[in-house]
Motif scaffolding. Structure first.
Motif, PDB file in Angstrom:
ATOM      1  N   UNK B  38     -34.227 -58.843 -55.569  1.00 13.02           N
ATOM      2  CA  UNK B  38     -33.519 -59.569 -54.805  1.00 13.02           C
ATOM      3  C   UNK B  38     -34.567 -59.943 -53.349  1.00 13.02           C
ATOM      4  N   UNK B  41     -32.072 -63.913 -48.347  1.00 13.79           N
ATOM      5  CA  UNK B  41     -31.524 -65.038 -48.648  1.00 13.79           C
ATOM      6  C   UNK B  41     -31.210 -65.520 -49.987  1.00 13.79           C
ATOM      7  N   UNK B  42     -31.612 -64.758 -50.965  1.00 11.76           N
ATOM      8  CA  UNK B  42     -31.177 -65.249 -52.172  1.00 11.76           C
ATOM      9  C   UNK B  42     -30.290 -64.018 -52.981  1.00 11.76           C
ATOM     10  N   UNK B  43     -29.633 -64.532 -54.011  1.00  8.88           N
ATOM     11  CA  UNK B  43     -29.041 -63.541 -54.756  1.00  8.88           C
ATOM     12  C   UNK B  43     -29.796 -62.854 -55.849  1.00  8.88           C
TER      13      UNK B  43
END
Lengths: 117, 114
Positions: B38, B41-43
């Motif tokens: 991860x 700001x991302x999954x």
């Protein structure tokens, strides 16, 4: 590469208000999930959804939470009366198959950061 | 029983070094062990995964070592690069769940120093 799209990316809401988090899963996927991640902590399972009904839910997913697939493309998570402790990143995920298939790979969206004030 | 324990919480490795992250579980019904990466700001994104019938899986610079008897598995990142700096989560599928939920470890924040 197909993506899971989540909107909004960031939502601020007042305690007690209702929020709806939206997700567009990958089009040929059949299983849909919501997870949440409180800042700095691990990713926690909330609910899984298949064939227009909840397959499984965690103890976190209480009566304040609901999910819906209103139109065959969107997948929504509603929190009826938000609490401060609902502040977290909420991730939607989808996968093509379920059960003990060969493909366990989820595709996660980029998340919605929910801030309850 | 449903937990996956992960260590260390954070890790700093020099560029070119080997990064090692460890996980342990208790429930012998777990039948699938993925690792997720991860970025801020991302999954989480699936990096590599293993089933308990093999002891090692390698994909490029990433290797999972699996010890079924000890109920432990680890991620090794060879020749670590600054672009590998991210949070890594081990995870497990409980097996019994027809919806195949994933149980995540607590995460390791990896920093690769140039």
């Amino acid at each position: 590469e197909p993506e899971v799209t989540q909107t909004p990316s960031h939502q601020v809401t007042q305690m007690g208000q209702e929020v709806i988090l939206r997700c567009v899963p990958i089009s040929n996927h059949l299983y849909f999930y919501w997870y949440r991640q409180i800042l700095g902590q691990k990713v926690e399972f909330l609910v899984s959804f298949y064939n227009n009904e909840i397959s499984e839910k965690s103890e976190i997913f209480d009566d304040q939470f609901s999910v819906e697939r209103p139109d065959g493309s969107n997948f929504t998570l509603k929190i009826r009366s938000t609490k401060l402790e609902d502040s977290a990143m909420y991730f939607c995920a989808s996968r093509e198959t379920g059960g003990r298939g060969n493909n366990y790979g989820y595709t996660f969206g980029s998340g919605t950061r929910l801030t309850v004030v | 029983q449903q937990q996956v324990k992960q260590s260390p919480q954070s890790l700093i490795v020099q560029k070119g070094g080997i990064s090692i992250i460890n996980c342990a579980y208790e429930n012998t019904a777990f039948d699938y062990f993925p690792w997720y990466q991860q970025f801020p700001g991302k999954g989480p994104a699936l990096l590599i995964a293993i089933r308990p019938d093999v002891s090692e899986k390698k994909e490029g610079r990433f290797t999972i070592s699996f010890n079924k008897s000890a109920k432990q598995f680890s991620l090794h990142i060879m020749d670590s690069q600054p672009g590998d700096s991210a949070t890594y989560f081990c995870a497990a599928n409980p097996g019994y769940s027809s919806a195949s939920k994933i149980i995540f470890g607590s995460g390791t924040r990896l920093s690769i120093r140039p």
